[in-house]
Design a protein around this motif. Structure first.
Motif, short mmCIF file in Angstrom:
data_model
loop_
_atom_site.label_atom_id
_atom_site.label_comp_id
_atom_site.label_asym_id
_atom_site.label_seq_id
_atom_site.Cartn_x
_atom_site.Cartn_y
_atom_site.Cartn_z
N LYS A 165 0.84 -1.20 0.00
CA LYS A 165 0.00 0.00 0.00
C LYS A 165 0.87 1.25 0.00
N LEU A 166 0.58 2.15 -0.92
CA LEU A 166 1.31 3.42 -1.00
C LEU A 166 0.96 4.30 0.17
N ARG A 167 1.94 5.08 0.62
CA ARG A 167 1.64 6.06 1.65
C ARG A 167 0.70 7.14 1.09
N GLY A 168 0.00 7.82 1.99
CA GLY A 168 -1.07 8.73 1.60
C GLY A 168 -0.64 9.94 0.82
N TRP A 169 0.63 10.20 0.71
CA TRP A 169 1.11 11.35 -0.05
C TRP A 169 1.99 10.92 -1.23
N VAL A 170 1.86 9.65 -1.61
CA VAL A 170 2.59 9.10 -2.76
C VAL A 170 1.57 8.72 -3.83
N MET A 171 1.80 9.15 -5.06
CA MET A 171 0.86 8.94 -6.16
C MET A 171 1.47 8.05 -7.24
N ALA A 172 0.64 7.70 -8.22
CA ALA A 172 1.10 6.86 -9.33
C ALA A 172 2.27 7.50 -10.06
N LYS A 173 2.29 8.83 -10.14
CA LYS A 173 3.40 9.51 -10.81
C LYS A 173 4.72 9.22 -10.08
N ASP A 174 4.69 9.17 -8.76
CA ASP A 174 5.88 8.82 -8.00
C ASP A 174 6.32 7.39 -8.29
N VAL A 175 5.33 6.51 -8.47
CA VAL A 175 5.64 5.10 -8.75
C VAL A 175 6.34 4.95 -10.10
N ILE A 176 5.77 5.57 -11.13
CA ILE A 176 6.38 5.41 -12.46
C ILE A 176 7.75 6.09 -12.53
N LEU A 177 7.92 7.20 -11.80
CA LEU A 177 9.25 7.81 -11.76
C LEU A 177 10.24 6.90 -11.04
N LEU A 211 0.51 5.56 -14.97
CA LEU A 211 1.60 4.57 -15.07
C LEU A 211 1.92 4.26 -16.52
N SER A 212 0.91 3.83 -17.27
CA SER A 212 1.15 3.43 -18.66
C SER A 212 1.67 4.59 -19.49
N ASN A 213 1.21 5.79 -19.19
CA ASN A 213 1.57 6.99 -19.95
C ASN A 213 3.07 7.17 -20.12
N MET A 214 3.83 6.85 -19.08
CA MET A 214 5.25 7.20 -19.11
C MET A 214 6.19 6.04 -19.39
N VAL A 215 5.66 4.87 -19.81
CA VAL A 215 6.58 3.78 -20.15
C VAL A 215 7.43 4.15 -21.37
N SER A 296 -1.68 18.06 -18.40
CA SER A 296 -1.10 17.20 -19.43
C SER A 296 -1.73 15.82 -19.41
N CYS A 297 -1.31 14.96 -20.35
CA CYS A 297 -1.83 13.60 -20.41
C CYS A 297 -1.25 12.74 -19.30
N SER A 298 -0.32 13.31 -18.53
CA SER A 298 0.28 12.59 -17.41
C SER A 298 -0.29 13.04 -16.07
N GLY A 299 -0.82 14.25 -15.98
CA GLY A 299 -1.24 14.76 -14.68
C GLY A 299 -2.43 15.68 -14.72
N GLY A 300 -3.35 15.48 -15.69
CA GLY A 300 -4.49 16.39 -15.82
C GLY A 300 -5.84 15.73 -15.64
N ARG A 301 -5.87 14.59 -14.94
CA ARG A 301 -7.14 13.90 -14.73
C ARG A 301 -7.80 14.35 -13.42
N THR A 377 3.66 18.46 -13.74
CA THR A 377 3.17 17.08 -13.70
C THR A 377 3.20 16.44 -15.07
N SER A 378 3.86 17.06 -16.04
CA SER A 378 3.85 16.58 -17.41
C SER A 378 4.87 15.45 -17.61
N THR A 379 5.30 15.24 -18.85
CA THR A 379 5.97 13.99 -19.21
C THR A 379 7.46 14.08 -19.47
#
Length: 418
Positions: A165-177, A211-215, A296-301, A377-379
């Motif tokens: 489980k991710l900590r409450g201040w960690v997001m998918a963007k942190d995971v893919i980075l 996640l998929s966005n930045m592979v 952006s397509c990485s951080g605009g949802r 938050t972009s790519t």
């Protein structure tokens, strides 16, 4: 022999078992291009005097990059796209609809098991729905529009397992980075990256798309997440016809397997001038910035802005800092308005622009000046990506962006939320 998800999808399309390394010709379910690539594809089709497209219902144009048009040259390209789309019965999403990778699934045009080509490298975003979605050049897109097929080599696959489980201040963007920092910018060249594990299963579709966005930033051909109940629930009210999930075999052959523990992942930043220069936010805290971009397509949802407001609500963007918001689609924008999030962001000092790629690619609505620093938050963060080549770009999650906007300097969001 067992098959990876990429091998299974392509085998279904070809009609026989195919494996990594084989060359195939495969039918394409959807081809799309935007205002940066569609005009070039149109030029190719005209050069080869191709008057009839294989199936116009499988072709989509989106005006999203320099939209609304920031200058006359862009406006002329938009006109060209509109006229060509009208003449060939191509579906066109005009200015204001949003970014292609976001609106195509919203409009029900993406399903598990599809083969999708986009004349944009971040087409890989759609792999979050279990579709083999990959970016191609304008010439390949044009030929696919004309013939309905493309040839390719079946990619080898990397399996990424993330458990916990991710900590409450960690997001998918942190995971893919985190993953890109380990594999580096060439670590998955022409490979399919498959995401598995309890962390992925707990993620929303917004997070999975991030996640998929930045592979592609580590060279990936496609970034696939096996469809599950989350995928089907998101798609069910948007699509027509049957949804048939495809999943990899348990004995599939992966070139590499990488394992991550969610609890070990911290808020991350990609430092200038390469996306794989990944360090924990805490290592670069205190660097003063001029602009924050959340979009952006990485951080605009919708989830990205919902999370950012956890920090921005009741606070103000720091003096001297521009905080620019760009929803990824009209649907996202409408949700921000209906939920009251848009108003709260404006009250915090943010500027909300239309659904567009604009700032991410340095086209307009947030272009960086000489020696300015932006946290985005972009790519991508190579020199000149968002404006002047002397400007510096740090990539991070919406939570880190919000914390940075409030402090006026790069800040770990855990200082607000831990």
């Amino acid at each position: 022999m067992g098959m990876t998800l990429a091998e299974k999808i392509l085998s279904n399309k070809v009609g026989e078992d195919v494996y990594a390394g084989e060359y195939i010709v495969v039918d394409v379910d959807l081809v799309y291009a935007h205002d940066g690539t569609a005009p070039l594809a149109i030029d190719v089709l005209r050069k080869f005097r191709i008057e009839e497209l294989s199936d116009p219902s499988k072709v989509v144009f989106v005006i999203d990059h320099a939209a609304p048009a920031p200058h006359a040259e862009a406006a002329a390209l938009h006109i060209q796209m509109r006229e060509y789309a009208r003449s060939k019965r191509i579906r066109l999403f005009d200015v204001g609809n949003g970014i292609s990778h976001q609106i195509l699934p919203e409009k029900g045009l993406v399903k598990p098991g599809m083969v999708i080509l986009g004349a944009d490298s971040h087409t890989v975003t759609l792999g979050a729905f279990g579709a083999f979605a990959t970016g191609v050049g304008s010439t390949d897109a044009a030929i696919a529009m004309a013939r309905g097929k493309i040839w390719m080599r079946v990619p080898e696959s990397i399996r990424v397992n993330i458990e916990g489980k991710l900590r409450g201040w960690v997001m998918a963007k942190d995971v893919i980075l985190e993953i890109i920092g380990k594999l580096k910018s060439d670590g998955a060249n022409y490979m399919s990256v498959e995401f598995h594990g309890s962390t992925i299963r707990d993620m929303s579709m917004d997070s999975r798309m991030a996640l998929s966005n930045m592979v592609v930033e580590m060279g990936g051909k496609v970034g696939l997440i096996p469809p599950d109940k989350v995928t089907l629930s998101w798609l069910r009210d948007r699509t027509s016809g049957q949804l048939q999930p495809i999943i990899p075999d348990n004995d599939a052959n992966y070139k590499e397997v990488h394992v991550f523990r969610a609890e070990d992942i911290k808020p991350n930043v990609s430092a200038p001038d390469n996306v794989d220069r990944v360090v924990p936010v805490e290592d670069v805290e205190g660097i003063e910035i001029n602009e924050v971009f959340i979009g952006s397509c990485s951080g605009g949802r919708f989830e990205d802005f919902y999370q950012a407001l956890r920090i921005l609500r009741g606070r103000r963007v720091a003096d001297r800092v521009r905080c620019i918001i760009a929803p990824a689609s009209r649907e996202v924008y409408s949700k921000l308005l209906d939920s009251g999030i848009a108003k709260a962001l404006v009250e915090a000092g943010c500027l909300i622009g239309p659904p567009t790629c604009g700032p991410c690619i340095g086209a307009h609505m947030g272009v960086m000046g000489p020696n300015e620093v932006v946290l985005s938050t972009s790519t991508r963060n190579f020199p000149g990506r968002m404006g002047d080549p002397t400007s510096e770009i740090y990539l991070a999650s919406p939570l880190t962006a919000a914390a940075t906007a409030v402090k006026g300097k790069i800040t770990d969001p855990g200082r607000f939320l831990s």
